[in-house]
Design an enzyme around this catalytic site. Structure first.
Site, PDB file in Angstrom:
ATOM      1  N   ASP A  17      57.974   6.949  55.176  1.00 23.52           N
ATOM      2  CA  ASP A  17      59.024   7.959  55.150  1.00 23.52           C
ATOM      3  C   ASP A  17      58.891   8.763  53.869  1.00 23.52           C
ATOM      4  OD1 ASP A  17      60.118   6.379  53.177  1.00 23.52           O
ATOM      5  OD2 ASP A  17      61.817   5.702  54.368  1.00 23.52           O
ATOM      6  N   LEU A  18      59.555   9.907  53.837  1.00 23.99           N
ATOM      7  CA  LEU A  18      59.391  10.845  52.720  1.00 23.99           C
ATOM      8  C   LEU A  18      60.331  10.477  51.587  1.00 23.99           C
ATOM      9  CD1 LEU A  18      59.128  14.230  54.668  1.00 23.99           C
ATOM     10  CD2 LEU A  18      57.293  12.743  53.863  1.00 23.99           C
TER      11      LEU A  18
ATOM     12  N   ASP B 271      63.158  11.617  58.495  1.00 27.85           N
ATOM     13  CA  ASP B 271      61.925  11.777  57.707  1.00 27.85           C
ATOM     14  C   ASP B 271      61.037  10.546  57.818  1.00 27.85           C
ATOM     15  OD1 ASP B 271      63.476  10.018  56.337  1.00 27.85           O
ATOM     16  OD2 ASP B 271      63.307  11.011  54.383  1.00 27.85           O
TER      17      ASP B 271
END
Length: 528
Positions: A406-407, A449
């Protein structure tokens, strides 16, 4: 005696007990013997055994009463055959006054045969339901059988010689008789066809009609015989069959798919226009050919198991791929067996529809349902379907690496610049992810995300580490959205192993665990 010897009739003299004392030459020739061979034999020996007692009784009456008797009986001739002879028997006195039987006969075999034949024909005509009529050359009626009298309303004993056949015919039949039927009979001796006459109640009666011309010894037609059969029901049945056939043709032509009737030899007996368009051939080039000839060996082989089931009496429905000249088509087919009156299968009806566009649309919709609308990557459902297919492919699920990521710092982008900017950043990041993997690998956005990557055929874990490093670098590089330059990062968890039927969920859990490890270690990195 000289006069008797010259006569053509059969002449004999015999004693009361039947002993022959004289025969003329005609008598001897008729029985294939000489006169001397017959003298002394018994005339009853030449009578057919079944007729002997009757002949004895009649001759005894002649000898007792002196009254001549005329009779006909069967006689035995050479080779065991028989003939009919008509006799006139008289009492005659010999030179010494002794009683003698004087018999004069003539062969009437041909007449008896004709009488028997006529009697048989009369019996047939009297009992047949067909209408039999005989006329002279000018159409005057000379005979009507009972069936013809009944249908014309003529009493069984009413005279008919003053009637003409034309009185009962329709004008069209009379015209046809004059112009077609009688000329054909005069030329060929017989005519077969269909005509119409009026029954006794006035209704027109369609019949199958045979007209025979009878000739004399000079070959001239002297009279006519007609034999007719009521075909009212047959014509009604034929019209109904034609109506049903027309209805079925209309229905089959209206069907959007294609219809074919195939017999037990696997030959086409009927196809509709939809089938013509589908195979690209007119029905004249299809009817009579085999399925293999029309569809080709590959498509025939694909259909053969289903055809065999239909010809065994089973209705079947299936889908198959049709290999055409330029394109592969998807077909939905049904085979319905046809049964004859005896219960045996006489073939089957094939009803089909080209569902290629339907399958393509179905595939497109399925693809859309498994894709993230923002990035075009697989969504969670598509990601799991990919893993399921991979898990059931024994050649593919060895050496799989799963990257779960994930970001980092993405939420502030949304909070500061809005979701529109955040969406564009996600789209750019998705493009970068696609650039880090091969076409055989899978990239998914699982939500928000969160992303995942499946690397197939990873024989060395180091290759998965290299991809994870590229992902981290791709996330760290600046993103340009309009006039904004944005900086984020990514944390990646890497799991390597077997993704068999029961293993991909465990692999996913390990990757998720490694992701949280990477985050705990400071983000912007991957953990294995």
């Amino acid at each position: 005696k000289a006069i008797l010897d010259e006569q053509s009739e059969l002449v004999s003299l015999a004693a009361p007990d039947g002993t022959i004392t004289y025969v003329n030459p005609s008598y001897a020739r008729h029985f294939g013997l000489t006169e001397s061979q017959l003298i002394g034999t018994n005339l009853f020996d030449h009578v057919l055994p079944a007729d002997r007692q009757e002949v004895r009784d009649k001759i005894a009456r002649v000898m007792e009463t002196g009254v001549p008797v005329v009779n006909e009986n069967r006689m035995l001739v050479p080779q065991g055959t028989e003939c009919w002879v008509a006799w006139t028997n008289r009492l005659q006195r010999g030179p010494h006054g002794e009683p003698l039987l004087h018999s004069v006969g003539r062969d009437v075999t041909e007449r008896k045969q004709l009488e028997d034949a006529l009697r048989e024909l009369t019996t047939i005509f009297d009992n047949t339901t067909d209408y039999v009529i005989q006329t002279g050359l000018r159409g005057n009626i000379t005979y009507l059988n009972p069936a013809a009298r009944a249908v014309l309303g003529i009493a069984p004993d009413a005279p008919v010689t003053s009637m003409r056949f034309s009185d009962f015919n329709t004008p069209e039949t009379n015209e046809r008789l004059a112009k077609v039927i009688i000329p054909a009979v005069n030329e060929k001796g017989i005519w077969l066809g269909e005509t119409v006459f009026h029954a006794g109640d006035g209704r027109p009666l369609p019949v199958s009609h045979m007209v025979i011309g009878h000739r004399d010894k000079q070959g001239r037609v002297t009279r006519y015989s007609g034999i007719m059969r009521d075909i009212t029901q047959e014509l009604a049945s034929k019209r109904e069959q034609q109506r049903q056939a027309a209805t079925l043709r209309a229905i089959t032509e209206a069907i959007p798919g294609f219809v074919a009737v195939i017999d037990t030899d696997r030959r086409y007996r009927f196809v509709n226009s939809g089938f013509e368009r589908w195979v690209g051939q007119p029905r004249g080039q299809i009817i009579g050919k085999t399925v293999a000839e029309v569809l080709g060996p590959v498509n025939y082989a694909a259909s053969l198991p289903w055809m065999e089931r239909a010809l065994a009496g089973e209705s079947v429905s299936f889908e198959r791929v049709h290999e055409g000249h330029a394109v592969t088509r998807h077909l939905a087919m049904s085979y319905i067996p046809m049964f004859g009156e005896d219960g045996r299968v006489e073939g089957f009806i094939g009803v089909g529809q080209d569902i290629t566009e339907h399958r393509q649309e179905e595939g497109r919709l399925l693809e859309l349902s498994q894709r993230d609308p923002l990035t075009g990557l697989l969504n969670r459902s598509g990601f799991e379907q990919f893993l399921e297919r991979l898990a059931h492919d024994p050649l593919a699920h060895q050496g799989v690496a799963l990257l779960y990521l994930d970001l980092d710092h993405f939420k502030p982008v949304n909070d500061t610049h809005g979701h529109r900017v955040g969406d564009q950043l996600l789209q750019q990041f998705a493009e970068r992810l696609q650039g880090t993997v091969r076409p055989s690998d899978a990239v998914a956005r699982l939500g928000g995300d969160e992303f995942a990557i499946v690397l197939v055929g990873m024989r060395d874990p180091a290759h998965a580490d290299a991809v994870a490093d590229k992902v981290v670098s791709a996330a760290r590089a600046p993103f340009t959205v309009g006039e904004l330059t944005l900086h984020i990062g990514a944390s990646v968890g890497v799991a390597f192993g077997d993704v068999g039927p029961a293993g991909w969920r465990e692999l996913l859990e390990r990757a998720d665990t490694r992701l949280y490890q990477a985050k705990a270690e400071g983000r912007g990195r991957y953990a294995v």
